[in-house]
Design a protein around this motif. Structure first.
Motif, PDB file in Angstrom:
ATOM      1  N   GLN A   1     -17.232 -52.796  33.697  1.00 40.53           N
ATOM      2  CA  GLN A   1     -17.052 -54.014  32.907  1.00 40.53           C
ATOM      3  C   GLN A   1     -17.635 -55.225  33.643  1.00 40.53           C
ATOM      4  O   GLN A   1     -18.299 -56.061  33.029  1.00 40.53           O
TER       5      GLN A   1
ATOM      6  N   SER B   1     -21.001 -49.576  11.323  1.00 44.93           N
ATOM      7  CA  SER B   1     -19.873 -50.514  11.296  1.00 44.93           C
ATOM      8  C   SER B   1     -19.244 -50.619   9.910  1.00 44.93           C
ATOM      9  O   SER B   1     -18.123 -51.113   9.770  1.00 44.93           O
TER      10      SER B   1
ATOM     11  N   GLN C   1     -16.504 -44.705  25.824  1.00 37.38           N
ATOM     12  CA  GLN C   1     -17.079 -45.036  24.523  1.00 37.38           C
ATOM     13  C   GLN C   1     -16.243 -46.090  23.810  1.00 37.38           C
ATOM     14  O   GLN C   1     -16.766 -47.068  23.266  1.00 37.38           O
ATOM     15  N   TYR C   2     -14.935 -45.875  23.793  1.00 35.44           N
ATOM     16  CA  TYR C   2     -14.051 -46.791  23.073  1.00 35.44           C
ATOM     17  C   TYR C   2     -14.172 -48.204  23.627  1.00 35.44           C
ATOM     18  O   TYR C   2     -14.400 -49.161  22.871  1.00 35.44           O
ATOM     19  N   TRP C   3     -14.025 -48.349  24.942  1.00 31.09           N
ATOM     20  CA  TRP C   3     -14.065 -49.690  25.539  1.00 31.09           C
ATOM     21  C   TRP C   3     -15.491 -50.226  25.624  1.00 31.09           C
ATOM     22  O   TRP C   3     -15.693 -51.407  25.893  1.00 31.09           O
ATOM     23  N   GLY C   4     -16.472 -49.345  25.358  1.00 27.98           N
ATOM     24  CA  GLY C   4     -17.852 -49.801  25.257  1.00 27.98           C
ATOM     25  C   GLY C   4     -18.217 -50.244  23.856  1.00 27.98           C
ATOM     26  O   GLY C   4     -19.364 -50.604  23.593  1.00 27.98           O
ATOM     27  N   GLY C   5     -17.260 -50.207  22.931  1.00 29.14           N
ATOM     28  CA  GLY C   5     -17.481 -50.681  21.572  1.00 29.14           C
ATOM     29  C   GLY C   5     -18.009 -49.628  20.622  1.00 29.14           C
ATOM     30  O   GLY C   5     -18.488 -49.959  19.529  1.00 29.14           O
ATOM     31  N   ASP C   6     -17.899 -48.362  20.990  1.00 31.00           N
ATOM     32  CA  ASP C   6     -18.411 -47.266  20.165  1.00 31.00           C
ATOM     33  C   ASP C   6     -17.238 -46.576  19.478  1.00 31.00           C
ATOM     34  O   ASP C   6     -16.375 -45.996  20.147  1.00 31.00           O
ATOM     35  N   GLU C   7     -17.202 -46.633  18.145  1.00 28.94           N
ATOM     36  CA  GLU C   7     -16.087 -46.073  17.387  1.00 28.94           C
ATOM     37  C   GLU C   7     -15.925 -44.570  17.589  1.00 28.94           C
ATOM     38  O   GLU C   7     -14.854 -44.011  17.371  1.00 28.94           O
TER      39      GLU C   7
ATOM     40  N   GLY D   1     -16.983 -53.105  27.704  1.00 27.84           N
ATOM     41  CA  GLY D   1     -16.333 -54.288  27.171  1.00 27.84           C
ATOM     42  C   GLY D   1     -15.061 -54.609  27.938  1.00 27.84           C
ATOM     43  O   GLY D   1     -14.773 -54.038  28.987  1.00 27.84           O
ATOM     44  N   THR D   2     -14.283 -55.541  27.407  1.00 26.27           N
ATOM     45  CA  THR D   2     -12.993 -55.886  28.023  1.00 26.27           C
ATOM     46  C   THR D   2     -12.164 -54.626  28.176  1.00 26.27           C
ATOM     47  O   THR D   2     -12.008 -53.839  27.249  1.00 26.27           O
ATOM     48  N   TYR D   3     -11.607 -54.448  29.378  1.00 20.69           N
ATOM     49  CA  TYR D   3     -10.947 -53.181  29.714  1.00 20.69           C
ATOM     50  C   TYR D   3      -9.553 -53.454  30.278  1.00 20.69           C
ATOM     51  O   TYR D   3      -9.382 -54.318  31.138  1.00 20.69           O
TER      52      TYR D   3
END
Length: 362
Positions: A52, A330, A105-111, A58-60
């Motif tokens: 991060q 998205s 993936q999740y915290w990287g913004g990937d659903e 992203g924000t972690y």
């Protein structure tokens, strides 16, 4: 209030000494397995924070200090139970079989980090819930469905101490008691709801006392003692599966890091308080116990640390090698059937991306 002085379920103190007869299940293979996973998830956590800080995540929300809490939960759940996590639950999800890449993936913004269908045993688990306490209402619905289906399954939901002040939690607790559903609530009482200390979060001595108003059992456990955590969770889940009702567990821990990487905890808590809390942390406690029992050695430690670093680096490589989601994705998970306006917007995004790609190669 000295939370460590509260009466609570505990087997091993912060110096690694037994304070009660350990359960029969607490043998060398089981506890060394717990320890390995706790160390692995802490090394992962440090790497995630570094990612991060360098713009690769992203924000972690760091889970440092919650490893005993999470590993105990993940190990206690059966494959056919349903886990409803909150956002600081990577260790529990890891113990449930969810790869590190999914968390990145999740915290990287990937659903796609929330897609657990790859593992049929755990595809009923819910993804992270970032809104505070709303996961409790989801958990009530899940547990009610499990009861209606008539199987011997249980649901387990986690939350932070700040979430216990929300109406979602209190209403969910009330429903769990009235409906007698197979649900276990576990509060990670890490003493801080962002910058709000536990001392002014609630006037009750123990958050587990909130169970009384709902007519369910409330238990306070040392969340830094993985043995105590696992023991209480397996018993509570067993009770739920047998149709004997819900349980509220308060796990006393401490958030050793910032609330998230967007936070600076030094602005609202003292360094002295933090250093004192480090004396009670879960990994050192279990390591001391294992060393005292002759079940672990410094040679084992060095080998395992090296293995953990290699494992984490491989997960990071896999994450960074993933092909990014197409921008139109998205729109794909908002509604079961999107309306005409959303379809037009989605088509516009696709056409714009195609024109950009054509210009690049034309």
């Amino acid at each position: 209030m000295n939370v460590q002085a509260l009466p609570m379920h505990r087997f091993i103190d912060h110096n690694g000494n037994p304070v009660d007869q350990l359960p029969e299940w607490a043998d060398q293979p089981t506890l060394t397995d717990f320890y390995r996973d706790m160390v692995l998830t802490r090394i992962y956590d440090s790497k995630a924070v570094a990612l991060q800080r360098t713009g690769k995540l992203g924000t972690y929300p760091s889970h440092v200090g919650s490893e005993g809490f999470g590993i105990a939960i993940g190990k206690a759940l059966r494959p056919d139970d349903v886990f409803i996590p909150y956002y600081r639950d990577m260790p529990a999800m890891w113990a449930r079989g969810i790869p590190m890449e999914k968390n990145l993936q999740y915290w990287g913004g990937d659903e796609r980090g929330s897609d657990f269908a790859f593992n049929e045993s755990h595809c009923r688990d819910l993804p992270f819930c970032v809104p505070i306490s709303t996961q409790c209402t989801h958990a009530v619905g899940v547990a009610a469905a499990l009861k209606i289906q008539g199987g011997h399954h249980a649901a387990l939901v986690t939350l932070g101490d700040g979430a216990t002040s929300k109406g979602d939690f209190l209403e969910s607790l009330n429903c769990a008691g009235v409906w007698n559903i197979p649900l276990v609530f576990i509060i990670n009482n890490n003493q801080w709801a962002i910058s709000v200390p536990r001392s002014i979060q609630c006037g009750a001595e123990r958050l587990s006392d909130k169970a009384k108003g709902a007519g369910i059992e409330g238990i306070t456990v040392d969340g830094n003692d993985v043995v105590a955590m696992y023991d209480i969770v397996i018993k509570s889940l067993d009770k739920a599966r047998k149709g004997k009702g819900a349980t509220l567990i308060e796990a006393i821990s401490y958030r050793l890091g910032d609330h998230t990487t967007a936070d600076d905890a030094s602005r609202y808590r003292s360094e002295d308080e933090l250093q004192q809390a480090w004396q009670f942390e879960p990994i050192k406690r279990l390591k001391l116990f294992l060393l005292n029992q002759g079940w672990w050695s410094e040679s084992n430690e060095e080998q395992w640390q090296n293995h953990c670093r290699d494992t984490v680096e491989k997960a990071v490589e896999n994450y960074q090698a993933l092909v990014p989601q197409p921008p139109e994705s998205s729109f794909d998970y908002l509604y079961e059937t999107p309306d005409a306006d959303l379809c037009r917007q989605r088509d516009f995004i696709i056409n714009k991306a195609m024109r950009k790609e054509g210009g690049r190669h034309g």
